[in-house]
Design a protein around this motif. Structure first.
Motif, PDB file in Angstrom:
ATOM      1  N   LEU A 159       0.824  -1.216   0.000  1.00 26.20           N
ATOM      2  CA  LEU A 159       0.000   0.000   0.000  1.00 26.20           C
ATOM      3  C   LEU A 159       0.858   1.265   0.000  1.00 26.20           C
ATOM      4  CD1 LEU A 159      -2.905  -0.416   2.625  1.00 26.20           C
ATOM      5  CD2 LEU A 159      -2.964  -0.843   0.167  1.00 26.20           C
ATOM      6  N   ILE A 160       0.341   2.290  -0.703  1.00 25.54           N
ATOM      7  CA  ILE A 160       0.929   3.636  -0.655  1.00 25.54           C
ATOM      8  C   ILE A 160      -0.221   4.580  -0.291  1.00 25.54           C
ATOM      9  CG2 ILE A 160       2.167   5.426  -1.929  1.00 25.54           C
ATOM     10  CD1 ILE A 160       2.924   3.228  -4.004  1.00 25.54           C
ATOM     11  N   ASP A 192      -3.179   4.984 -13.506  1.00 24.21           N
ATOM     12  CA  ASP A 192      -2.045   4.056 -13.476  1.00 24.21           C
ATOM     13  C   ASP A 192      -2.531   2.604 -13.516  1.00 24.21           C
ATOM     14  OD1 ASP A 192       0.191   2.580 -12.885  1.00 24.21           O
ATOM     15  OD2 ASP A 192       0.941   3.953 -11.348  1.00 24.21           O
ATOM     16  N   PRO A 193      -2.220   1.864 -14.575  1.00 25.63           N
ATOM     17  CA  PRO A 193      -2.706   0.479 -14.669  1.00 25.63           C
ATOM     18  C   PRO A 193      -2.043  -0.465 -13.665  1.00 25.63           C
ATOM     19  CG  PRO A 193      -1.210   0.987 -16.482  1.00 25.63           C
ATOM     20  CD  PRO A 193      -1.402   2.259 -15.730  1.00 25.63           C
ATOM     21  N   ASP A 194      -0.941  -0.018 -13.049  1.00 27.14           N
ATOM     22  CA  ASP A 194      -0.234  -0.888 -12.090  1.00 27.14           C
ATOM     23  C   ASP A 194      -0.897  -0.920 -10.711  1.00 27.14           C
ATOM     24  OD1 ASP A 194       1.647  -1.202 -14.053  1.00 27.14           O
ATOM     25  OD2 ASP A 194       2.985   0.346 -13.247  1.00 27.14           O
ATOM     26  N   VAL A 195      -1.850   0.008 -10.474  1.00 29.66           N
ATOM     27  CA  VAL A 195      -2.402   0.132  -9.114  1.00 29.66           C
ATOM     28  C   VAL A 195      -3.924   0.201  -9.156  1.00 29.66           C
ATOM     29  CG1 VAL A 195      -0.365   1.395  -8.312  1.00 29.66           C
ATOM     30  CG2 VAL A 195      -2.376   2.687  -9.068  1.00 29.66           C
ATOM     31  N   GLU A 196      -4.514  -0.069  -7.976  1.00 34.47           N
ATOM     32  CA  GLU A 196      -5.930   0.257  -7.769  1.00 34.47           C
ATOM     33  C   GLU A 196      -5.967   1.188  -6.570  1.00 34.47           C
ATOM     34  OE1 GLU A 196      -7.844  -3.482  -7.054  1.00 34.47           O
ATOM     35  OE2 GLU A 196      -6.259  -4.151  -5.724  1.00 34.47           O
ATOM     36  N   ASN A 197      -6.940   2.118  -6.546  1.00 31.04           N
ATOM     37  CA  ASN A 197      -6.924   3.101  -5.457  1.00 31.04           C
ATOM     38  C   ASN A 197      -8.317   3.547  -5.076  1.00 31.04           C
ATOM     39  OD1 ASN A 197      -7.262   4.846  -7.851  1.00 31.04           O
ATOM     40  ND2 ASN A 197      -7.000   6.507  -6.379  1.00 31.04           N
ATOM     41  N   VAL A 198      -8.399   4.111  -3.870  1.00 30.08           N
ATOM     42  CA  VAL A 198      -9.623   4.806  -3.479  1.00 30.08           C
ATOM     43  C   VAL A 198      -9.222   6.167  -2.928  1.00 30.08           C
ATOM     44  CG1 VAL A 198      -9.738   3.572  -1.263  1.00 30.08           C
ATOM     45  CG2 VAL A 198     -11.751   4.736  -2.113  1.00 30.08           C
ATOM     46  N   PHE A 199      -9.866   7.193  -3.461  1.00 32.14           N
ATOM     47  CA  PHE A 199      -9.561   8.582  -3.088  1.00 32.14           C
ATOM     48  C   PHE A 199     -10.585   8.979  -2.029  1.00 32.14           C
ATOM     49  CE2 PHE A 199      -9.398  13.090  -3.304  1.00 32.14           C
ATOM     50  CZ  PHE A 199      -8.288  13.496  -4.016  1.00 32.14           C
ATOM     51  N   LEU A 200     -10.135   8.975  -0.776  1.00 29.06           N
ATOM     52  CA  LEU A 200     -11.062   9.234   0.329  1.00 29.06           C
ATOM     53  C   LEU A 200     -11.147  10.729   0.628  1.00 29.06           C
ATOM     54  CD1 LEU A 200      -9.873   6.415   2.791  1.00 29.06           C
ATOM     55  CD2 LEU A 200     -11.877   6.368   1.295  1.00 29.06           C
ATOM     56  N   THR A 201     -12.377  11.226   0.816  1.00 29.88           N
ATOM     57  CA  THR A 201     -12.555  12.645   1.160  1.00 29.88           C
ATOM     58  C   THR A 201     -12.434  12.808   2.679  1.00 29.88           C
ATOM     59  OG1 THR A 201     -14.932  12.292   1.179  1.00 29.88           O
ATOM     60  CG2 THR A 201     -13.978  13.185  -0.840  1.00 29.88           C
ATOM     61  N   LEU A 202     -11.463  12.164   3.238  1.00 29.23           N
ATOM     62  CA  LEU A 202     -11.232  12.201   4.686  1.00 29.23           C
ATOM     63  C   LEU A 202     -10.332  13.396   5.002  1.00 29.23           C
ATOM     64  CD1 LEU A 202     -11.441  10.420   7.361  1.00 29.23           C
ATOM     65  CD2 LEU A 202      -9.239   9.507   6.709  1.00 29.23           C
ATOM     66  N   ARG A 203     -10.793  14.271   5.868  1.00 32.25           N
ATOM     67  CA  ARG A 203     -10.043  15.470   6.253  1.00 32.25           C
ATOM     68  C   ARG A 203      -9.604  16.229   4.984  1.00 32.25           C
ATOM     69  NH1 ARG A 203      -4.668  16.120   7.899  1.00 32.25           N
ATOM     70  NH2 ARG A 203      -4.324  17.875   9.292  1.00 32.25           N
ATOM     71  N   ASP A 204      -8.290  16.310   4.698  1.00 35.55           N
ATOM     72  CA  ASP A 204      -7.823  17.046   3.517  1.00 35.55           C
ATOM     73  C   ASP A 204      -7.596  16.110   2.320  1.00 35.55           C
ATOM     74  OD1 ASP A 204      -7.050  19.346   2.151  1.00 35.55           O
ATOM     75  OD2 ASP A 204      -4.959  19.144   2.716  1.00 35.55           O
ATOM     76  N   LEU A 206      -7.325  11.682   1.442  1.00 31.35           N
ATOM     77  CA  LEU A 206      -6.356  10.611   1.676  1.00 31.35           C
ATOM     78  C   LEU A 206      -6.483   9.626   0.518  1.00 31.35           C
ATOM     79  CD1 LEU A 206      -4.485   9.951   4.189  1.00 31.35           C
ATOM     80  CD2 LEU A 206      -6.197   8.236   4.784  1.00 31.35           C
ATOM     81  N   ASN A 207      -5.426   9.470  -0.257  1.00 29.53           N
ATOM     82  CA  ASN A 207      -5.469   8.551  -1.393  1.00 29.53           C
ATOM     83  C   ASN A 207      -4.834   7.222  -0.972  1.00 29.53           C
ATOM     84  OD1 ASN A 207      -5.950   7.647  -3.959  1.00 29.53           O
ATOM     85  ND2 ASN A 207      -4.837   9.289  -4.997  1.00 29.53           N
ATOM     86  N   VAL A 208      -5.606   6.164  -0.999  1.00 24.56           N
ATOM     87  CA  VAL A 208      -5.118   4.838  -0.600  1.00 24.56           C
ATOM     88  C   VAL A 208      -4.907   4.025  -1.879  1.00 24.56           C
ATOM     89  CG1 VAL A 208      -5.578   2.770   0.765  1.00 24.56           C
ATOM     90  CG2 VAL A 208      -6.409   5.000   1.562  1.00 24.56           C
ATOM     91  N   VAL A 209      -3.662   3.658  -2.125  1.00 20.81           N
ATOM     92  CA  VAL A 209      -3.268   3.054  -3.394  1.00 20.81           C
ATOM     93  C   VAL A 209      -2.668   1.673  -3.125  1.00 20.81           C
ATOM     94  CG1 VAL A 209      -1.789   3.368  -5.432  1.00 20.81           C
ATOM     95  CG2 VAL A 209      -2.665   5.389  -4.209  1.00 20.81           C
TER      96      VAL A 209
END
Ligand SMILES: C[S@@+](CC[C@H](N)C(=O)[O-])C[C@H]1O[C@@H](n2cnc3c(N)ncnc32)[C@H](O)[C@@H]1O
Length: 213
Positions: A159-160, A192-204, A206-209
């Motif tokens: 995870l990144i 990016d085809p190498d990753v899957e992610n969720v872009f969370l509208t948490l606080r400022d 948070l992108n979880v990749v």
């Protein structure tokens, strides 16, 4: 731009319905507020408990933090790591390092953390680690560079997590070079085809990749 992108009453409610951080981290927040400039750099409970949860799910053996400040997020990540896990933290502020180390020395998770003073890009160029987990939270100018380098170093399934990806909402109407870098980083991750992610509208924001297997 507003300090909170989410309605403040909703933010307060979410805070109260989230697990409290351990007492040592509550003390770290209080001491950061009392003794450090720009204490609002500390990410706080919602981001900190998210990092703890993600870390406890991944159980990273090898982890990296870019931008440690007073150690709040580092200790949150370390909490979820196995006892023999190693978390390398990059930081340029010697006062923040001294402050954080005082808390690491008092924490049962502190032995997992190694702090490296200096500019993160130079530090990570020299690191030879297969990363399971990374938190990116330093200078926004280098966000895309950090992402690209860390992705190379991340093992499949790792995870990144990137903080401040909403940049106080400025990603919607970018005006400065830094705003553009945040917009480009977000665009590149989503495409990016190498990753899957969720872009969370948490606080400022948070992108979880996750790097794909
Ligand atoms: C937003 S704060 C980090 C907050 C911390 N992650 C937390 O959640 O409490 C960003 C930190 O990055 C550090 N920083 C800025 N530029 C840096 C660089 N090029 N290399 C390493 N650290 C850097 C700053 O000194 C600052 O302490």
């Amino acid at each position: 731009m507003p300090e909170f992108l989410v309605d403040e009453a909703i933010e307060d409610y979410a805070y109260l319905q989230t697990s409290a951080e351990p007492p040592l981290l509550q003390e770290l927040i209080d001491q950061t507020n009392l003794n450090m400039g720009w204490p609002q750099k500390l990410s706080g409970r919602l981001v900190g408990r998210t990092l703890k949860l993600l870390s406890a799910m991944v159980r990273p053996k090898q982890a990296l933090e870019i931008g440690m400040f007073t150690g709040y997020s580092a200790l949150s990540i370390a909490e979820g790591m196995p006892d023999d896990g190693r978390l390398v933290c990059c930081e340029t502020n010697p006062r923040a390092i001294e402050f954080a180390q005082g808390f690491f020395d008092r924490s049962e998770h502190g032995h997992k953390i190694e702090v490296i003073f200096g500019r993160a890009l130079e530090t990570i160029e020299k690191l030879d680690m297969a990363l399971d987990f990374t938190f990116i939270d330093a200078d926004k100018r280098n966000y895309l560079n950090y992402y690209e380098r860390v992705k190379e170093m991340t093992r499949p399934g790792g995870l990144i997590v990137l903080d401040n990806v909403l940049w106080s909402g400025k990603v919607l109407q970018p005006e400065s070079e830094i705003d553009d870098i945040l917009v480009e980083t977000n665009r590149r991750i989503a495409a990016d085809p190498d990753v899957e992610n969720v872009f969370l509208t948490l606080r400022d924001g948070l992108n979880v990749v996750r790097k794909k297997d």
